[in-house]
Design a protein around this motif. Sequence first.
Motif, mmCIF file in Angstrom:
data_model
loop_
_atom_site.group_PDB
_atom_site.id
_atom_site.type_symbol
_atom_site.label_atom_id
_atom_site.label_comp_id
_atom_site.label_asym_id
_atom_site.label_seq_id
_atom_site.Cartn_x
_atom_site.Cartn_y
_atom_site.Cartn_z
ATOM 1 N N PHE A 1 0.831 -1.187 0.000
ATOM 2 C CA PHE A 1 0.000 0.000 0.000
ATOM 3 C C PHE A 1 0.878 1.255 0.000
ATOM 4 C CE2 PHE A 1 -3.920 -2.188 1.275
ATOM 5 C CZ PHE A 1 -3.409 -3.347 1.816
ATOM 6 N N TYR B 1 -0.028 5.033 1.395
ATOM 7 C CA TYR B 1 -0.985 5.888 2.061
ATOM 8 C C TYR B 1 -0.501 7.330 1.935
ATOM 9 C CZ TYR B 1 -3.577 2.116 4.311
ATOM 10 O OH TYR B 1 -4.366 1.024 4.550
ATOM 11 N N PRO C 1 -4.325 9.402 7.635
ATOM 12 C CA PRO C 1 -3.824 8.683 6.458
ATOM 13 C C PRO C 1 -4.978 8.040 5.692
ATOM 14 C CG PRO C 1 -2.561 8.122 8.424
ATOM 15 C CD PRO C 1 -3.766 8.877 8.888
ATOM 16 N N TYR D 1 3.202 7.299 3.154
ATOM 17 C CA TYR D 1 3.661 6.089 3.836
ATOM 18 C C TYR D 1 3.553 4.896 2.893
ATOM 19 C CZ TYR D 1 3.336 8.314 8.466
ATOM 20 O OH TYR D 1 3.506 9.120 9.562
ATOM 21 N N SER E 1 1.263 -5.637 4.065
ATOM 22 C CA SER E 1 0.414 -6.484 4.891
ATOM 23 C C SER E 1 0.692 -7.925 4.532
ATOM 24 C CB SER E 1 -1.057 -6.159 4.653
ATOM 25 O OG SER E 1 -1.882 -7.032 5.391
ATOM 26 N N ASN F 1 -1.601 -8.097 9.907
ATOM 27 C CA ASN F 1 -0.470 -7.342 10.414
ATOM 28 C C ASN F 1 0.053 -6.416 9.337
ATOM 29 O OD1 ASN F 1 -0.434 -8.579 12.979
ATOM 30 N ND2 ASN F 1 0.587 -10.353 12.115
ATOM 31 N N PHE F 2 0.120 -5.150 9.665
ATOM 32 C CA PHE F 2 0.626 -4.122 8.765
ATOM 33 C C PHE F 2 1.991 -3.662 9.235
ATOM 34 C CE2 PHE F 2 -2.178 -2.106 5.581
ATOM 35 C CZ PHE F 2 -3.274 -2.928 5.694
ATOM 36 N N PHE G 1 4.433 -0.380 8.482
ATOM 37 C CA PHE G 1 4.565 0.914 7.824
ATOM 38 C C PHE G 1 6.021 1.361 7.788
ATOM 39 C CE2 PHE G 1 0.374 2.681 7.013
ATOM 40 C CZ PHE G 1 -0.457 1.891 7.771
ATOM 41 N N GLY G 2 6.388 2.030 6.707
ATOM 42 C CA GLY G 2 7.647 2.753 6.692
ATOM 43 C C GLY G 2 7.504 4.010 7.542
ATOM 44 N N LYS G 3 8.591 4.729 7.712
ATOM 45 C CA LYS G 3 8.568 5.917 8.560
ATOM 46 C C LYS G 3 8.001 7.146 7.864
ATOM 47 C CE LYS G 3 12.153 4.593 11.821
ATOM 48 N NZ LYS G 3 11.126 4.340 12.857
#
Lengths: 112, 114
Positions: free
Chosen positions: B35, B37, B45, B90, B94, B101-102, B104-106
């Motif tokens: 994804f 976002y 987001p 972002y 998943s 469970n996801f 995410f990058g920073k």
Amino acid sequence: DMKVTQMPRYLIKRMGENVLLECGQDMSHETMYWYRQDPGLGLQLIYISYDVDSNSEGDIPKGYRVSRKKREHFSLILDSAKTNQTSVYFCASSPGNQDTQYFGPGTRLLVL
Amino acid sequence: GDSVTQTEGLVTVTEGLPVKLNCTYQTTYLTIAFFWYVQYLNEAPQVLLRSSTDNKRTEHQGFHATLHKSSSSFHLQKSSAQLSDSALYYCALSEGTGYQNFYFGKGTSLTVIP
């Protein structure tokens, strides 16, 4: 229209007070999340809930606990809030199966 | 464990020029979805793109991304940046174990200047 709600939107608390953040969704999603967002740190996962009374710690659970007694409702509790818990808190939900997460509008918490 | 890396924290681009936001990942799962976002100032987001098919281009709102499992990447691109594209982006993955469970990058903050 898919919707995640959060209450309150803004909250000011004193250090040591208890904090209750509420999240609701009207999509019957099984999975719900609590994140906090701080500048430069991105979205940090606090807790994940896979369904009613099925909760799991995320990356930064210390100082937080959660409650999920109904599928559509997920609460984040801060017992004795600390100043370093000042942040923007986002709730999200997902139907599962690698599908999209939908975020609530966020709660801005200031702990003095 | 799984991780998502966005190498640039801040990207500035001139209006009308192309923009590319990098995203690489590390995972042990075979079934994964990706994804992008976007988060506008003082908003939540929201999903911009989703993909789970290797080497297939996905497009939305002028942005596009292609999942390349061979290079573990899912870069976001746009041929002509607009002022309204200024936002925080972002990348996320998943994993498909049945749980959601996801990771995410920073995030990458994109600023488009006139």
